[in-house]
Design a protein around this motif. Structure first.
Motif, PDB file in Angstrom:
ATOM      1  N   HIS A 671      -1.812 -22.203 -25.625  1.00  0.00           N
ATOM      2  CA  HIS A 671      -2.979 -21.717 -24.881  1.00  0.00           C
ATOM      3  C   HIS A 671      -3.790 -20.728 -25.701  1.00  0.00           C
ATOM      4  N   ARG A 672      -4.075 -21.113 -26.926  1.00  0.00           N
ATOM      5  CA  ARG A 672      -4.818 -20.239 -27.826  1.00  0.00           C
ATOM      6  C   ARG A 672      -6.331 -20.378 -27.644  1.00  0.00           C
ATOM      7  N   VAL A 673      -6.799 -21.538 -27.192  1.00  0.00           N
ATOM      8  CA  VAL A 673      -8.237 -21.761 -27.022  1.00  0.00           C
ATOM      9  C   VAL A 673      -8.584 -21.438 -25.571  1.00  0.00           C
ATOM     10  N   LEU A 674      -8.842 -20.178 -25.309  1.00  0.00           N
ATOM     11  CA  LEU A 674      -9.108 -19.744 -23.942  1.00  0.00           C
ATOM     12  C   LEU A 674     -10.359 -20.381 -23.359  1.00  0.00           C
ATOM     13  N   LEU A 675     -11.310 -20.754 -24.216  1.00  0.00           N
ATOM     14  CA  LEU A 675     -12.555 -21.329 -23.709  1.00  0.00           C
ATOM     15  C   LEU A 675     -12.461 -22.825 -23.443  1.00  0.00           C
ATOM     16  N   ASP A 676     -11.295 -23.422 -23.596  1.00  0.00           N
ATOM     17  CA  ASP A 676     -11.103 -24.815 -23.194  1.00  0.00           C
ATOM     18  C   ASP A 676     -11.377 -24.909 -21.694  1.00  0.00           C
ATOM     19  N   GLU A 677     -12.387 -25.703 -21.319  1.00  0.00           N
ATOM     20  CA  GLU A 677     -12.909 -25.633 -19.958  1.00  0.00           C
ATOM     21  C   GLU A 677     -11.984 -26.243 -18.910  1.00  0.00           C
ATOM     22  N   ASP A 678     -11.289 -27.312 -19.246  1.00  0.00           N
ATOM     23  CA  ASP A 678     -10.443 -27.980 -18.258  1.00  0.00           C
ATOM     24  C   ASP A 678      -9.037 -28.090 -18.829  1.00  0.00           C
ATOM     25  N   LEU A 679      -8.188 -27.159 -18.488  1.00  0.00           N
ATOM     26  CA  LEU A 679      -6.829 -27.170 -19.017  1.00  0.00           C
ATOM     27  C   LEU A 679      -5.965 -28.251 -18.388  1.00  0.00           C
ATOM     28  N   ALA A 680      -6.391 -28.781 -17.263  1.00  0.00           N
ATOM     29  CA  ALA A 680      -5.575 -29.779 -16.573  1.00  0.00           C
ATOM     30  C   ALA A 680      -5.520 -31.107 -17.321  1.00  0.00           C
ATOM     31  N   ASN A 681      -6.478 -31.374 -18.221  1.00  0.00           N
ATOM     32  CA  ASN A 681      -6.448 -32.645 -18.957  1.00  0.00           C
ATOM     33  C   ASN A 681      -5.882 -32.476 -20.362  1.00  0.00           C
ATOM     34  N   ASN A 682      -5.212 -31.348 -20.606  1.00  0.00           N
ATOM     35  CA  ASN A 682      -4.637 -31.105 -21.924  1.00  0.00           C
ATOM     36  C   ASN A 682      -3.282 -31.768 -22.121  1.00  0.00           C
ATOM     37  N   ALA A 683      -2.786 -32.464 -21.119  1.00  0.00           N
ATOM     38  CA  ALA A 683      -1.462 -33.078 -21.241  1.00  0.00           C
ATOM     39  C   ALA A 683      -1.412 -34.400 -20.497  1.00  0.00           C
ATOM     40  N   ARG A 684      -0.626 -35.297 -21.038  1.00  0.00           N
ATOM     41  CA  ARG A 684      -0.242 -36.536 -20.356  1.00  0.00           C
ATOM     42  C   ARG A 684       1.257 -36.712 -20.527  1.00  0.00           C
ATOM     43  N   ARG A 685       1.895 -37.356 -19.569  1.00  0.00           N
ATOM     44  CA  ARG A 685       3.342 -37.516 -19.612  1.00  0.00           C
ATOM     45  C   ARG A 685       3.750 -38.758 -18.839  1.00  0.00           C
ATOM     46  N   LEU A 686       4.962 -39.225 -19.115  1.00  0.00           N
ATOM     47  CA  LEU A 686       5.543 -40.330 -18.352  1.00  0.00           C
ATOM     48  C   LEU A 686       6.383 -39.819 -17.200  1.00  0.00           C
ATOM     49  N   ASP A 687       7.248 -38.842 -17.473  1.00  0.00           N
ATOM     50  CA  ASP A 687       8.204 -38.346 -16.492  1.00  0.00           C
ATOM     51  C   ASP A 687       7.641 -37.088 -15.842  1.00  0.00           C
ATOM     52  N   PRO A 688       7.507 -37.051 -14.507  1.00  0.00           N
ATOM     53  CA  PRO A 688       6.938 -35.867 -13.862  1.00  0.00           C
ATOM     54  C   PRO A 688       7.744 -34.603 -14.071  1.00  0.00           C
TER      55      PRO A 688
END
Length: 712
Positions: A671-688
């Motif tokens: 989480h170094r780029v604080l100005l990243d506007e939408d943090l919710a799309n920073n990850a994808r995964r198979l297993d919840p």
């Protein structure tokens, strides 16, 4: 300034967020940048590290021959351009003041001058038709309704070198082009003032103080007296005057000089003022105090007959004095503690504090509009016992913010009207840096055992305002107070914190320190800050800062897709995209593999066991703010590989090679780029269940979001 109702609502939301956040399932942690995990895998070794930077020096540390103190470049004194010797006589019952004295002004420009411009800031409160009062600004402090107007009337403005002629305009002088405003006055001279020539002006004026408004006025017998005398505007080196009417969102701009000010008040009144008290006399029921300070560009004072006083002295001899109302002893002690810490921390980062005194004024209840303001060697604070009791660091925040202004406004005297971000944005950055050094992850609050970082709170406002306008615009250009707060205060602070996360906290702190030291007692523009960042952090960092300040640059990283397949299978036989179920995206193959350090955590060919699985992740950068970022590739066996994506291109394919299938991808895991506007799309995964430990950080971020309602 927020109301008590807003604060209560904000606190309730914070508490609800703290409780509800623990049940959230998050794909990644949200919040302020954190250091990398203590146990790093092999891929971390491939990540390019920023150039090593020395820790901020202690102000008491002796410089060594091998590493000279950065304070060696500090200017010892300011060039005195505008020096005042004044006397102010206050009548607190009538809320009036009579002033007289002299101004010695030197033409430091390259052009002869046949005119002067003089600010009469108190006339901003003269009538509803002034520039200040006819342009109400929502979403920010200063929304009070005056019940008592204020004004200043100049009765003498005589130039000794011109035969003692009183050159003040006859009749009713007004701001050029605005007959309803009297805050920016042009004064014609009978003869020019040559470059390098100095003149002495004899001054006299009468002033009525308004009911307490933004920064100045009276509340009962409490008086905050700021911007109270005829103040000459700053003449730029090219011979142009930096003059402007007093706008609600604008602050000030002036030349350095020496101030020798005598304040005459009733004997029962305590006075706090800029500078050192050098003489005090009591006679005929009056107390007459003389204050002297060199190398400053303003002077303010407060007077009240109910102040209590607390004193302390720093290790290097700065005398701290706190004036406060009864019942605020705890806050006064806390403010002195914070100032002691701040003078050392900020001095180490941005150059030692050069004055002998620092006065803190904690206004009484009802006089909150006097709080949260800075003047040379004097700051005003605010807040009640409630905030510390609740675990919210409001008192600490406002104290550190106003103290940081001693550097960014006081010592580095930028044009607050033209570039408000240079004082407010850098001060907000310095405030967060100091409070994080003091309180760690709980720099904003500690609620129900959850620590809230001030940067997480700042990020919310910075993101919200990011598309509304440029950071680098004049104060009157902001459409409302919310944009002003978000763009002049929060966004530049979070932009600098983002650069610190990407290039190193010490690197950016050193860059801002270079800017502050090299421009002490000067009047720099944005180019000086960009130059300091370029020299310390490099061209890419400086370009990112320039784009963020001038071009509304923004960024949103996203994991578009990922896939993996057995290494012995043909690439053409690769399965469908593992994150989306769609066929492997051949179109994105046009983006070349772009990363460093990828696939370093798994066995490899070349004398070692070949990887069992290969694959890649497709990542995208939306927006024009270009910053390198880390990408983590999670294998099903728990191994994590980390790659550094320069992000110069808008889309890239990050290669994967490992002992197990690729099951998750995370951009910017620290989480170094604080100005990243939408943090919710920073990850994808198979297993919840993958990345589930981020739940607590999600709760922390929710509390930080709610806490934005608590701030001024």
């Amino acid at each position: 300034m927020r109301t008590a109702l807003q604060a209560a609502v904000g606190l309730l939301l914070a508490l609800l967020a703290a409780r509800a956040g623990a049940s959230l399932v998050s794909t990644l942690a949200l919040g302020a940048p954190a250091p990398p995990p203590a146990t790093a895998d092999a891929a971390d070794a491939a990540r390019p590290a920023p150039a090593p930077a020395p820790a901020a020096p202690s102000p008491d540390a002796a410089p060594s021959a091998a590493a000279p103190s950065p304070d060696a470049v500090l200017a010892a004194r300011a060039d005195p351009i505008a020096s005042y010797t004044l006397r102010a006589t206050l009548d607190p019952a009538r809320h009036t003041m009579r002033g007289e004295g002299t101004l010695v002004w030197r033409n430091a420009s390259r052009a002869p001058q046949r005119e002067l411009f003089v600010h009469l800031y108190l006339n901003g409160f003269k009538s509803p038709r002034t520039t200040f009062l006819r342009t109400p600004v929502g979403g920010f402090r200063g929304s009070e309704i005056l019940y008592d107007y204020g004004n200043i009337q100049v009765t003498r403005f005589a130039v000794r070198e011109m035969g003692g002629a009183d050159v003040w305009p006859q009749g009713k002088p007004t701001t050029p082009g605005d007959p309803d405003d009297e805050t920016d006055i042009r004064v014609e001279l009978p003869q020019p003032v040559a470059p390098g020539e100095a003149i002495t002006i004899d001054l006299a004026w009468d002033a009525d103080l308004p009911s307490l408004a933004l920064r100045t006025g009276h509340h009962g017998s409490f008086h905050m007296v700021g911007q109270w005398f005829p103040k000459i505007a700053r003449l730029e080196p090219d011979g142009t005057w930096a003059h402007f009417p007093y706008h609600r969102l604008s602050e000030f701009y002036a030349d350095f000089g020496a101030y020798d000010v005598t304040v005459d008040v009733p004997e029962g009144f305590t006075v706090g003022a800029t500078g050192r008290l050098v003489d005090e006399q009591r006679r005929d029921g009056r107390a007459v105090r003389r204050y002297v300070q060199q190398d400053v560009h303003d002077f303010a004072f407060t007077a009240w007959d109910r102040f209590l006083e607390m004193r302390a002295t720093t290790d290097d001899g700065v005398a701290i004095r706190c004036l406060y109302p009864a019942g605020n002893e705890r806050e006064a002690a806390l403010e002195i503690e914070l100032v002691r810490f701040g003078l050392a921390h900020l001095g180490a980062a941005f150059g030692r504090y050069p004055y002998d005194t620092l006065t803190i004024v904690h206004p009484p209840q009802g006089a909150e509009e006097a709080g949260g303001m800075e003047y040379p060697t004097l700051i005003t604070t605010g807040g009640s016992w409630l905030w510390p009791a609740l675990g919210v660091r409001f008192v600490e925040s406002v104290t550190m913010h106003e103290l940081a202004h001693q550097w960014f406004y006081g010592l580095v005297a930028t044009n607050e009207h033209r570039h408000p971000f240079l004082d407010e944005g850098l001060t907000t950055y310095a405030e967060a840096d100091a409070l994080r050094a003091r309180y760690g992850a709980g720099s904003a609050a500690r609620l129900l055992g959850i620590e809230i970082d001030l940067l997480a709170q700042h990020r919310v406002g910075a993101i919200a305002a990011g598309h509304n306008g440029a950071v680098a615009q004049p104060a009157p250009a902001f459409v409302d107070g919310e944009d002003y707060a978000g763009l002049a205060y929060l966004r530049p602070a979070v932009l600098l914190a983002t650069l610190a996360g990407v290039y190193g906290e010490d690197v950016v702190r050193r860059a801002v320190g270079r800017y502050a030291r090299e421009n002490r007692f000067r009047h720099p523009g944005p180019e000086a800050l960009l130059d300091a960042v370029r020299r310390e952090a490099g061209d890419e960092a400086a370009e990112a800062l320039r784009a963020g300040l001038f071009d509304r640059a923004w960024v949103d990283y996203t994991v578009a897709s990922f896939q993996s397949w057995p290494a012995d299978a043909e690439a053409s036989a690769a399965p469908a995209d593992a994150a989306t179920g769609a066929p492997a995206d051949a179109a994105t193959g046009a983006a070349a593999d772009a990363a460093t350090g990828a696939a370093a955590a798994a066995p490899h060919e070349g004398g070692r066991e070949a990887p069992a699985y290969r694959g890649h992740a497709v990542v995208r950068r939306r927006g024009s703010l270009v910053l390198p970022v880390d990408v983590e590739l999670h294998g099903a066996d728990g191994r994590v590989q980390r790659a550094r994506w320069p992000a110069r291109e808008s889309v890239a394919r990050i290669p994967y090679a490992g002992a197990s299938p690729l099951v998750a991808v995370v951009i910017d895991p620290d989480h170094r780029v604080l100005l990243d506007e939408d943090l919710a799309n920073n990850a994808r995964r198979l297993d919840p269940d993958v990345l589930a430990p981020a739940v607590l950080s999600r709760a922390s971020f929710g509390v930080g979001l709610a806490l934005t309602l608590l701030g001024p």
